[in-house]
Design a protein around this motif. Structure first.
Motif, PDB file in Angstrom:
ATOM      1  N   HIS A  58       2.686   1.540  -3.427  1.00 40.74           N
ATOM      2  CA  HIS A  58       1.754   1.952  -4.479  1.00 40.74           C
ATOM      3  C   HIS A  58       1.512   3.452  -4.402  1.00 40.74           C
ATOM      4  O   HIS A  58       1.569   4.158  -5.412  1.00 40.74           O
ATOM      5  CB  HIS A  58       0.441   1.178  -4.349  1.00 40.74           C
ATOM      6  CG  HIS A  58      -0.560   1.516  -5.404  1.00 40.74           C
ATOM      7  ND1 HIS A  58      -1.493   2.503  -5.236  1.00 40.74           N
ATOM      8  CD2 HIS A  58      -0.745   1.009  -6.648  1.00 40.74           C
ATOM      9  CE1 HIS A  58      -2.229   2.587  -6.328  1.00 40.74           C
ATOM     10  NE2 HIS A  58      -1.792   1.691  -7.192  1.00 40.74           N
ATOM     11  N   GLN A  59       1.260   3.957  -3.200  1.00 40.40           N
ATOM     12  CA  GLN A  59       1.011   5.388  -3.028  1.00 40.40           C
ATOM     13  C   GLN A  59       2.257   6.202  -3.376  1.00 40.40           C
ATOM     14  O   GLN A  59       2.155   7.243  -4.034  1.00 40.40           O
ATOM     15  CB  GLN A  59       0.564   5.687  -1.599  1.00 40.40           C
ATOM     16  CG  GLN A  59       0.123   7.126  -1.406  1.00 40.40           C
ATOM     17  CD  GLN A  59      -1.110   7.449  -2.227  1.00 40.40           C
ATOM     18  OE1 GLN A  59      -2.113   6.756  -2.138  1.00 40.40           O
ATOM     19  NE2 GLN A  59      -1.043   8.483  -3.037  1.00 40.40           N
ATOM     20  N   ALA A  60       3.425   5.751  -2.953  1.00 44.17           N
ATOM     21  CA  ALA A  60       4.666   6.480  -3.228  1.00 44.17           C
ATOM     22  C   ALA A  60       4.930   6.582  -4.726  1.00 44.17           C
ATOM     23  O   ALA A  60       5.344   7.626  -5.227  1.00 44.17           O
ATOM     24  CB  ALA A  60       5.847   5.795  -2.533  1.00 44.17           C
ATOM     25  N   THR A  98       9.994   2.985   1.495  1.00 44.90           N
ATOM     26  CA  THR A  98       9.136   2.761   0.330  1.00 44.90           C
ATOM     27  C   THR A  98       8.953   4.041  -0.473  1.00 44.90           C
ATOM     28  O   THR A  98       8.849   3.988  -1.698  1.00 44.90           O
ATOM     29  CB  THR A  98       7.757   2.176   0.712  1.00 44.90           C
ATOM     30  OG1 THR A  98       7.107   3.032   1.633  1.00 44.90           O
ATOM     31  CG2 THR A  98       7.903   0.784   1.298  1.00 44.90           C
ATOM     32  N   TYR A  99       8.943   5.194   0.180  1.00 43.05           N
ATOM     33  CA  TYR A  99       8.838   6.445  -0.573  1.00 43.05           C
ATOM     34  C   TYR A  99      10.068   6.641  -1.450  1.00 43.05           C
ATOM     35  O   TYR A  99       9.958   7.043  -2.606  1.00 43.05           O
ATOM     36  CB  TYR A  99       8.642   7.647   0.350  1.00 43.05           C
ATOM     37  CG  TYR A  99       8.200   8.863  -0.419  1.00 43.05           C
ATOM     38  CD1 TYR A  99       6.859   9.043  -0.734  1.00 43.05           C
ATOM     39  CD2 TYR A  99       9.119   9.788  -0.885  1.00 43.05           C
ATOM     40  CE1 TYR A  99       6.438  10.133  -1.471  1.00 43.05           C
ATOM     41  CE2 TYR A  99       8.712  10.880  -1.629  1.00 43.05           C
ATOM     42  CZ  TYR A  99       7.375  11.053  -1.921  1.00 43.05           C
ATOM     43  OH  TYR A  99       6.973  12.128  -2.673  1.00 43.05           O
ATOM     44  N   GLY A 150       9.727   4.403  -4.338  1.00 42.94           N
ATOM     45  CA  GLY A 150       8.763   4.978  -5.271  1.00 42.94           C
ATOM     46  C   GLY A 150       9.403   6.019  -6.162  1.00 42.94           C
ATOM     47  O   GLY A 150       9.128   6.093  -7.365  1.00 42.94           O
ATOM     48  N   ALA A 190       0.828  -1.211   0.000  1.00 41.99           N
ATOM     49  CA  ALA A 190       0.000   0.000   0.000  1.00 41.99           C
ATOM     50  C   ALA A 190       0.860   1.258   0.000  1.00 41.99           C
ATOM     51  O   ALA A 190       0.616   2.191  -0.776  1.00 41.99           O
ATOM     52  CB  ALA A 190      -0.944   0.003   1.205  1.00 41.99           C
ATOM     53  N   SER A 191       1.876   1.306   0.853  1.00 39.13           N
ATOM     54  CA  SER A 191       2.708   2.517   0.904  1.00 39.13           C
ATOM     55  C   SER A 191       3.548   2.662  -0.352  1.00 39.13           C
ATOM     56  O   SER A 191       3.750   3.777  -0.841  1.00 39.13           O
ATOM     57  CB  SER A 191       3.569   2.548   2.166  1.00 39.13           C
ATOM     58  OG  SER A 191       4.494   1.494   2.191  1.00 39.13           O
ATOM     59  N   GLU A 205       2.603   6.223  -7.206  1.00 36.97           N
ATOM     60  CA  GLU A 205       1.534   7.007  -7.827  1.00 36.97           C
ATOM     61  C   GLU A 205       1.722   8.509  -7.586  1.00 36.97           C
ATOM     62  O   GLU A 205       1.456   9.313  -8.473  1.00 36.97           O
ATOM     63  CB  GLU A 205       0.185   6.549  -7.295  1.00 36.97           C
ATOM     64  CG  GLU A 205      -0.980   7.097  -8.093  1.00 36.97           C
ATOM     65  CD  GLU A 205      -2.282   6.450  -7.685  1.00 36.97           C
ATOM     66  OE1 GLU A 205      -2.766   6.739  -6.570  1.00 36.97           O
ATOM     67  OE2 GLU A 205      -2.802   5.664  -8.488  1.00 36.97           O
ATOM     68  N   ASP A 206       2.206   8.895  -6.417  1.00 35.65           N
ATOM     69  CA  ASP A 206       2.432  10.311  -6.103  1.00 35.65           C
ATOM     70  C   ASP A 206       3.447  10.954  -7.037  1.00 35.65           C
ATOM     71  O   ASP A 206       3.437  12.169  -7.217  1.00 35.65           O
ATOM     72  CB  ASP A 206       2.943  10.478  -4.668  1.00 35.65           C
ATOM     73  CG  ASP A 206       1.870  10.273  -3.622  1.00 35.65           C
ATOM     74  OD1 ASP A 206       0.681  10.159  -3.987  1.00 35.65           O
ATOM     75  OD2 ASP A 206       2.233  10.204  -2.432  1.00 35.65           O
ATOM     76  N   GLN A 207       4.331  10.146  -7.614  1.00 39.58           N
ATOM     77  CA  GLN A 207       5.450  10.692  -8.381  1.00 39.58           C
ATOM     78  C   GLN A 207       5.408  10.372  -9.871  1.00 39.58           C
ATOM     79  O   GLN A 207       6.344  10.697 -10.594  1.00 39.58           O
ATOM     80  CB  GLN A 207       6.747  10.169  -7.775  1.00 39.58           C
ATOM     81  CG  GLN A 207       6.858  10.579  -6.317  1.00 39.58           C
ATOM     82  CD  GLN A 207       8.018   9.943  -5.630  1.00 39.58           C
ATOM     83  OE1 GLN A 207       9.149  10.288  -5.914  1.00 39.58           O
ATOM     84  NE2 GLN A 207       7.745   9.004  -4.751  1.00 39.58           N
ATOM     85  N   GLY A 248       8.022   3.344   5.780  1.00 41.21           N
ATOM     86  CA  GLY A 248       7.387   4.309   4.887  1.00 41.21           C
ATOM     87  C   GLY A 248       8.400   5.195   4.186  1.00 41.21           C
ATOM     88  O   GLY A 248       8.258   5.496   2.993  1.00 41.21           O
TER      89      GLY A 248
END
Length: 139
Positions: free
Chosen positions: A26-28, A115-116, A119, A23-24, A30-32, A112
């Motif tokens: 995927h978000q990282a 993972t960021y 990402g 989840a983290s 998608e944010d970039q 987190g």
């Protein structure tokens, strides 16, 4: 995104992941993302048939409890990008964190951060995918 096997052959699962790395991550990512990969979807649907597909597999995960006192936090990945009319491109990635001065200093906040960073690496790679690339802070 799923859980794969470690280099030692151990099958990872959700039970090994208290911080929900998929989840983290995927978000990282998608944010970039930038064009042409501006949107990330969890699975292929008829509406996105033929779109480039990025498959990610967690190949190792170390996230012992205890935050910064619990030792390093490490996430390893294998990614495969499938694009219509182009050869498949793959990468391996690893990021780790030993010391964390941010707040809170929990295990999951450290994971987190890892993972960021992954990402960021993946979003950059997607802008110019090179097969066999090694991303992150992996030697």
């Amino acid at each position: 995104m799923g859980y794969g096997k470690t280099a030692q052959g151990l099958q990872l699962s959700k039970a090994d992941d208290r911080c929900d790395v998929p989840a983290s991550l995927h978000q990282a990512i998608e944010d970039q993302l930038e064009a042409p990969y501006e949107f990330a979807v969890p699975s292929t649907t008829p509406a996105v048939e033929g779109a480039p597909t990025l498959r990610l597999e967690i190949t190792d995960l170390l996230a012992n409890a205890g935050g910064m006192y619990g030792g390093p936090k490490i996430v390893q990945l294998h990614g495969t990008l499938e694009r219509p009319g182009k050869p498949v491109a793959q990468f391996t990635a690893q990021r780790e964190m030993f010391i964390y001065f941010g707040l809170p200093r929990s295990t999951c906040s450290m994971v987190g951060q890892v993972t960021y960073a992954l990402g960021t690496d993946i979003a950059k790679w997607l802008s110019r995918p090179i097969d066999g690339a090694r991303l992150g802070d992996r030697p």
